[in-house]
Structure formats: structure tokens, C-alpha cells
Design a protein around this motif. Structure first.
Motif, mmCIF file in Angstrom:
data_model
loop_
_atom_site.group_PDB
_atom_site.id
_atom_site.type_symbol
_atom_site.label_atom_id
_atom_site.label_comp_id
_atom_site.label_asym_id
_atom_site.label_seq_id
_atom_site.Cartn_x
_atom_site.Cartn_y
_atom_site.Cartn_z
ATOM 1 N N GLY A 283 0.783 -1.176 0.133
ATOM 2 C CA GLY A 283 0.143 0.125 0.035
ATOM 3 C C GLY A 283 0.805 1.192 -0.037
ATOM 4 O O GLY A 283 1.953 1.134 0.305
ATOM 5 N N LYS A 284 0.241 2.378 -0.243
ATOM 6 C CA LYS A 284 0.915 3.811 -0.321
ATOM 7 C C LYS A 284 1.248 4.143 1.048
ATOM 8 O O LYS A 284 2.434 4.850 1.269
ATOM 9 C CB LYS A 284 -0.061 4.506 -1.011
ATOM 10 C CG LYS A 284 -0.252 4.347 -2.681
ATOM 11 C CD LYS A 284 -1.294 5.493 -3.083
ATOM 12 C CE LYS A 284 -1.328 5.258 -4.592
ATOM 13 N NZ LYS A 284 -2.193 6.213 -5.266
ATOM 14 N N GLN A 285 0.328 3.737 1.973
ATOM 15 C CA GLN A 285 0.640 4.467 3.356
ATOM 16 C C GLN A 285 0.607 3.330 4.582
ATOM 17 O O GLN A 285 -0.499 2.434 4.448
ATOM 18 C CB GLN A 285 -0.408 5.548 3.817
ATOM 19 C CG GLN A 285 0.075 6.133 5.036
ATOM 20 C CD GLN A 285 -1.155 7.096 5.555
ATOM 21 O OE1 GLN A 285 -2.153 7.538 4.772
ATOM 22 N NE2 GLN A 285 -0.832 8.012 6.529
ATOM 23 N N LEU A 286 1.576 3.048 5.336
ATOM 24 C CA LEU A 286 1.779 2.291 6.160
ATOM 25 C C LEU A 286 0.562 2.280 7.483
ATOM 26 O O LEU A 286 0.057 3.537 7.584
ATOM 27 C CB LEU A 286 3.018 2.314 6.749
ATOM 28 C CG LEU A 286 4.344 1.917 6.114
ATOM 29 C CD1 LEU A 286 5.406 2.245 6.938
ATOM 30 C CD2 LEU A 286 4.216 0.337 5.586
ATOM 31 N N PRO A 287 0.073 1.234 7.511
ATOM 32 C CA PRO A 287 -1.073 1.274 8.788
ATOM 33 C C PRO A 287 -0.446 1.829 9.949
ATOM 34 O O PRO A 287 0.759 1.842 10.350
ATOM 35 C CB PRO A 287 -1.050 -0.241 9.107
ATOM 36 C CG PRO A 287 -0.608 -0.993 8.163
ATOM 37 C CD PRO A 287 0.366 -0.144 7.382
ATOM 38 N N GLN A 288 -1.536 2.850 10.667
ATOM 39 C CA GLN A 288 -0.781 3.720 11.853
ATOM 40 C C GLN A 288 -2.057 3.294 12.716
ATOM 41 O O GLN A 288 -2.735 4.113 13.186
ATOM 42 C CB GLN A 288 -0.736 5.334 11.537
ATOM 43 C CG GLN A 288 0.485 5.529 10.607
ATOM 44 C CD GLN A 288 0.358 6.961 10.642
ATOM 45 O OE1 GLN A 288 -0.503 7.464 9.857
ATOM 46 N NE2 GLN A 288 1.544 7.426 10.829
ATOM 47 N N PRO A 289 -1.987 2.231 13.536
ATOM 48 C CA PRO A 289 -3.013 1.830 14.535
ATOM 49 C C PRO A 289 -2.824 2.761 15.915
ATOM 50 O O PRO A 289 -1.701 3.475 16.141
ATOM 51 C CB PRO A 289 -2.835 0.366 14.646
ATOM 52 C CG PRO A 289 -1.295 0.275 14.470
ATOM 53 C CD PRO A 289 -1.355 0.954 13.485
ATOM 54 N N LEU A 290 -3.821 2.801 16.852
ATOM 55 C CA LEU A 290 -3.703 3.428 17.992
ATOM 56 C C LEU A 290 -3.108 2.929 18.980
ATOM 57 O O LEU A 290 -2.767 1.548 19.117
ATOM 58 C CB LEU A 290 -5.163 3.841 18.455
ATOM 59 C CG LEU A 290 -6.221 5.012 17.939
ATOM 60 C CD1 LEU A 290 -7.529 4.889 18.680
ATOM 61 C CD2 LEU A 290 -5.387 6.289 18.277
ATOM 62 N N THR A 291 -2.252 3.709 19.798
ATOM 63 C CA THR A 291 -1.448 3.141 20.727
ATOM 64 C C THR A 291 -2.160 3.881 22.121
ATOM 65 O O THR A 291 -2.192 4.961 22.057
ATOM 66 C CB THR A 291 -0.083 3.335 20.745
ATOM 67 O OG1 THR A 291 0.361 2.651 19.734
ATOM 68 C CG2 THR A 291 0.547 3.040 22.266
ATOM 69 N N ALA A 292 -2.697 3.267 23.167
ATOM 70 C CA ALA A 292 -3.456 3.645 24.425
ATOM 71 C C ALA A 292 -2.327 3.666 25.406
ATOM 72 O O ALA A 292 -1.645 2.626 25.745
ATOM 73 C CB ALA A 292 -4.623 3.112 24.539
ATOM 74 N N SER A 293 -1.868 4.613 26.076
ATOM 75 C CA SER A 293 -0.952 4.534 27.194
ATOM 76 C C SER A 293 -1.738 5.175 28.507
ATOM 77 O O SER A 293 -2.404 6.175 28.665
ATOM 78 C CB SER A 293 0.153 5.512 27.036
ATOM 79 O OG SER A 293 0.926 4.893 25.904
#
Length: 582
Positions: A283-293
Motif C-alpha cells: 500500500g501507499k501508506q503504512l498502517p498507523q493503529p492507535l496506541t493507548a497509554s
């Protein structure tokens, strides 16, 4: 003022000034000697590296820390009837969290941890500290575990400890019979506890679904004591810090949620997005999942409840605090919740099949509103009889513009016609009034409630929460809607408007091609019930007889012909509107 008074006043000033100088010289404390401000311990703000908020405190005595470490990477599995959690001695992290009662899109046990992304981003319960080197050590070290390995049954406690003689890291997990796991994390350098944060990277939910679909449904949420607020993943740009106090926080998708329940006062919540490289990604853009801290900016241990839960109302109500607001019914909650409760009762006590529960509830609701259906049909039949008379009035005024004052006279004549025949322009809409909120409620309940996820009906319908894979139900809805419109009295006499109305079933059918099968099943059942009701009305209650409409006028300046004898009209002069001269 005389000279004696002036002298006495001058002496008084001199004495007062001298006494002030003497007092300061004798009784004032010496100025403080310059000293350095005590430095905050390293990593004092794990959520905001390089900053500290705690007030300096007196130095505690140094405590000798023995070296404690594990010898090899081992896995510890803790399970009950609800979950199966796998812990690793490397980093003391959660490597897997399986919900026992649910399956993914491939009919395998549902894994809510994005294990592929976590290999690059870190696993749930990874530690974040202000010192990057110490963060790396904490997440890569092999911890000593107690118990050290094996498969355990909750309730159970598992503790992880690592110490290199300079810093001691400890994680304690307490597993109970429910979904919640109690966690306590501490980092101690021999003198002070360090501020610490833990994270859940890679979002949560059914990891067998495409990432584009998961990203669309993923939200971060938090509650600062005044209700749950959400942040869509697409709106997270950079890092967002939500200060405490917090009652709950976490990340959710359409059907599942990962929840932090802070025990430590003033815990703060942070959300961000991290990109990762899936294997074979093109794909053109890598996945950017959420990170919760979740972390504490103060030098103290971090204590909280942790759970990965299905967004079922009975499960969320049982949490402390209750989390039922995670089921987002929107503005339709006032009707969606009662419908869902009714469906649940029918499922539990009658059918044990959600598809048949939808059908039964639809039948019951339409029987309740059947008297309105009869009244609406009567009104539509009357409207159909006076439709030619209405069109005649409209034709006589059609040459005037919309803002022409004479158009108001047309409206007055039409309202007078309604009054004469006892009709209402809105009478045919009576049955639609309750059906609109009911359909809206069904839509929200079926789209958001987890009980319909993977719930079959019959044959080809294996999941009521997704569209019909063969498009049979949407096609049936189009045919049933056409048949229903042919049976129902048409309130408009204009052929163009009638043709436009006939396109409505096609439009609705196209819409239902994208709706969940449960929504379409409700609409198909609704149409078949209307057809049955209309057949009964046509057989048992024939249309009300009314006056036959007179022939239309042949010219613009001529009035309409007199109605036939016996029609109940006294003549055009007494009740017919005056002819407007063009």
C-alpha cells in the motif's frame, strides 16, 4: 505647629529609626547560604519525558537492590471461561489475549491483540519511562516469574520481578473470575519510585478483518467523571494527553474494547498513532493503529484494572464503573435500547435465534399499530377520491408564480375542499410516524450490538450484522415494496408524481444492499405484514364511497361543470370557489 513640638517630633523620628536599625542588626536571621535545588529523579514524568511535576522531597536512604532475573523466556497462560491470556517472562508483557466465547471472521478463537503489529511496536503492558535506555531494558529483560510457567486457572496471581542491582522493576497481575485483571507496576531505583506508564499498542478487536475496516471503526475513549468521550482514530494527530482524574480510558472498535480502570489517583491517559510494516505490504501508506497509554507523572507505583471486553450491555453494566455507554446508540438510544431488550427477551424465552426474534418483534409491533394502519388507509382512500378535484384547483392557478398572492387563494380552496370531505393531507402518513423511529432504532441496535455479530438466521444468512452475501433479501424487499405500492391507495393524482413514487422501492432496495442483513430482514418482514394487512382491509372493509369528481373545466376562464345529482353538493355557487380571471 510651634518650635517645641517640631523638636519633639524630630527626636521621635530619630529614635524610631535607630531602634529599627538596632532590631534588624540584632534579631534578623542570617541570609541562607546558596545551595543547589534537589534534582528530580530520572524518569519522573514517563508520559512527558524530560519534565517533572512532583515537588522535591527529602532524600530517602539508599536501599541495596539484589540482582533478580529470569534464566530463559517462558510463557505463562492464565485462563477462565471468559479469556485465555498468555504472559511472557521477556518484558513481562501480554503476548496474547483470547476471548473464549467469541470467534474471528475465520471462525477461529478471537485474538484481540494485534500480534503482527506488536512484534514491531511492543506488546500490551510494555513500560514507558523518561530514560529511553531504561525503557529498552525494562521491555527486553527476562523477568523472574512466580509461578514460573505453566497453564493456570483464574483466580490466580502472577508476579514478575527484574533487578540489575541499580533499578528494580515489578509487575503484579491478579486474575479474577470476570473479565478484569488487576495490575500494579512499579519501578524503584533504590531511593525513589519512578514515574511509569504502560501501553496497549496496535488497537484492539478482530484482527482477522482488513486493517482498513478496523481503522474505520477504531476509537479512543476516556471518562473524566462526566461521561465517556471518544476520539476517532483518524482524528488523532501526534500525541494527545488527557489529564486525570480518570474513571476509565482505553481503545475500542465496533464490538470490543480494551479498558484501563485507574486506581492510582491523577493517572493520565495518552493516545497516539504508530506506523508499522506488515509483511508483504504494497500500500501507499503504512498502517498507523492507535496506541493507548496509562501512566502516572508522580514518583509512585501505577495501579489499575485492565480488561478486554465484548461490548455487550450485560457485560458492560457489570463492570465497575459501569461502561454501557461504550455501546454508541447515538440519538436513537431512546428507542434502540428498548428494542434490544425486547429482542433479547424473545431470543432467551422463545426462539434462540436472532433472525426469528427480529421477525416476531416486527409482527408484534405492526399488530399494535394496525388500528393506525386502518385509519391511514381510510384517509388515503378519501384523498384518492378528491385528488382530481385538487388537481383541477391546482391547474387553475398554475400560471401564477410561487410568490404571487393569488397562490394563497389556491391553498385556501384546497383546505376548504379537505374540510368539506373530512380529509387531511397528512392522514395517510399516520402509519409512517411510528415506523420511522422504530426503523431507526432497529438500525442502531443491529449495527452496534455485539449480539448480532456472527448470529445466523437460516440457510445463506450466517451473520445478521453484515450485508446479505447473496443480495436475496434486498431484492425481495424491492419486489415486496412494488407490490405494496400497487395495493395501497395513491394520494397523488399527478402521473409524474406517481411515476416518481414507483421509483422509491428501487431506491430503498439499493440502500439495503449495503445494510446489515438484520436491517433488511426487518424491512422485508415489515413489507409482507403491510401486504397481508392491506389484503385484509380490502376484503373486509371496502373503500368509503364518496362523491364522483366532476369533469374538469375546458377553459381557463370557465368554471367546472356542475356535479351530478345526488352527489351531496348543492351547486358550484355555494361551495365551489370562484373562478379566477387570468
Amino acid at each position: 505647629m510651634n518650635s517645641d513640638t517640631e523638636k519633639r517630633l524630630l527626636v521621635a523620628f530619630v529614635l524610631c529609626f535607630g531602634l529599627l536599625l538596632l532590631w534588624r542588626a540584632v534579631f534578623s536571621p542570617p541570609p541562607p547560604s546558596p545551595s543547589k535545588t534537589p534534582q528530580a529523579p530520572q524518569g519522573q514524568a514517563a508520559m512527558a519525558p524530560g519534565r517533572h511535576n512532583a515537588l522535591p522531597t527529602a532524600a530517602a536512604p539508599k536501599v541495596a537492590l539484589p540482582v533478580v532475573a529470569g534464566t530463559e523466556v517462558r510463557q505463562i497462560v492464565v485462563e477462565n471461561s471468559l479469556y485465555r491470556i498468555t504472559l511472557s517472562t521477556q518484558g513481562a508483557v501480554i503476548g496474547s489475549w483470547i476471548l473464549q466465547k467469541y470467534q474471528d471472521a475465520n471462525n477461529k478463537p478471537l485474538e484481540v491483540v494485534n500480534t503482527a503489529a506488536c512484534r514491531q511496536l511492543g506488546y500490551p503492558m510494555s513500560i514507558t519511562l523518561a530514560d529511553p535506555a531504561l525503557t529498552t531494558l525494562a521491555n527486553s529483560a527476562i523477568y523472574a516469574a512466580q509461578p514460573s510457567s505453566g497453564t493456570l486457572t483464574a483466580p490466580q496471581k502472577v508476579s514478575f520481578t527484574y533487578s540489575n542491582g541499580k533499578v528494580r522493576i515489578r509487575k503484579d497481575f491478579s486474575f479474577g473470575p470476570g473479565y478484569e485483571v488487576h495490575v500494579k507496576v512499579s519501578v524503584f531505583d533504590g531511593q525513589h519510585y519512578l514515574p511509569v506508564a504502560v501501553k496497549w499498542p496496535g488497537d484492539i478487536g478482530d484482527q482477522s478483518l482488513p486493517s482498513s475496516l478496523r481503522d474505520k471503526e477504531t476509537l479512543a475513549f476516556y471518562d473524566q467523571g462526566n461521561g465517556i468521550k471518544t476520539v476517532a482514530q483518524r482524528k488523532v494527530d501526534g500525541t494527545q494527553l488527557i489529564p486525570g482524574p480518570l474513571t476509565s480510558a482505553g481503545v475500542e472498535d465496533e464490538f470490543f474494547a480494551g479498558v484501563f480502570l485507574p486506581v492510582t489517583s491523577q493517572a493520565v491517559f495518552q493516545i497516539s498513532r504508530q506506523s508499522w510494516q506488515p509483511p508483504g505490504w504494497t500500500g501507499k501508506q503504512l498502517p498507523q493503529p492507535l496506541t493507548a497509554s496509562l501512566g502516572t507523572p508522580a514518583p509512585q507505583p501505577l495501579e489499575f484494572g485492565l480488561s478486554a471486553v465484548p461490548k455487550a450491555l450485560n457485560v458492560l453494566r457489570a463492570e465497575n464503573p459501569a461502561l454501557e455507554s461504550l455501546v454508541h446508540f447515538g440519538l436513537a438510544a431512546f428507542i434502540a435500547k428498548p428494542l434490544l431488550i425486547a429482542l433479547q427477551w424473545i431470543y432467551d424465552h422463545v426462539t434462540h435465534n436472532w433472525g426469528w426474534a427480529i421477525i416476531i418483534l416486527t409482527v408484534l409491533l405492526n399488530m399494535i399499530f394496525f388500528p393506525l394502519k386502518i385509519k391511514s388507509t381510510r384517509s388515503a382512500q378519501k384523498m384518492q377520491r378528491i385528488a382530481p378535484l385538487m388537481k383541477e384547483i391546482q391547474d387553475r392557478y398554475k400560471q401564477y408564480k410561487f410568490n404571487d398572492p393569488r397562490r394563497q387563494r389556491m391553498t385556501e380552496e384546497i383546505m376548504k375542499l379537505h374540510k368539506e370531505h373530512g380529509t387531511s393531507p397528512f392522514g395517510g402518513c399516520l402509519t409512517m410516524l411510528p415506523q420511522i423511529p422504530i426503523f431507526w432504532g432497529f438500525y442502531e441496535a443491529l449495527e452496534t450490538s455485539i449480539v448480532f455479530r456472527h448470529a445466523p438466521w437460516v440457510l445463506w444468512i450466517k451473520d445478521l450484522s453484515v450485508p446479505d452475501p447473496l443480495y436475496i433479501l434486498p431484492t425481495v424487499s424491492i419486489v415486496a415494496s412494488f407490490f405494496m405500492m400497487k395495493m395501497t391507495p395513491m394520494q397523488v393524482a399527478d402521473p409524474a408524481q406517481q411515476r416518481m413514487m414507483m421509483f422509491m422501492p428501487i431506491f430503498m432496495g439499493i440502500v439495503f444492499y449495503e445494510f446489515a442483513a438484520g436491517d433488511t430482514l426487518y424491512y422485508v418482514t415489515y413489507n409482507f405484514i403491510l401486504i397481508a394487512q392491506q389484503l385484509w382491509i380490502n376484503r373486509t372493509a371496502p373503500p368509503v364511497k364518496g362523491p364522483a369528481p366532476p369533469p374538469p373545466a375546458k377553459g381557463r376562464g370557465q368554471g367546472p361543470a356542475e356535479p351530478p345529482p345526488g352527489s351531496g353538493r348543492r351547486g358550484s355557487g355555494s361551495r365551489r370557489p370562484a373562478v379566477v380571471k387570468g
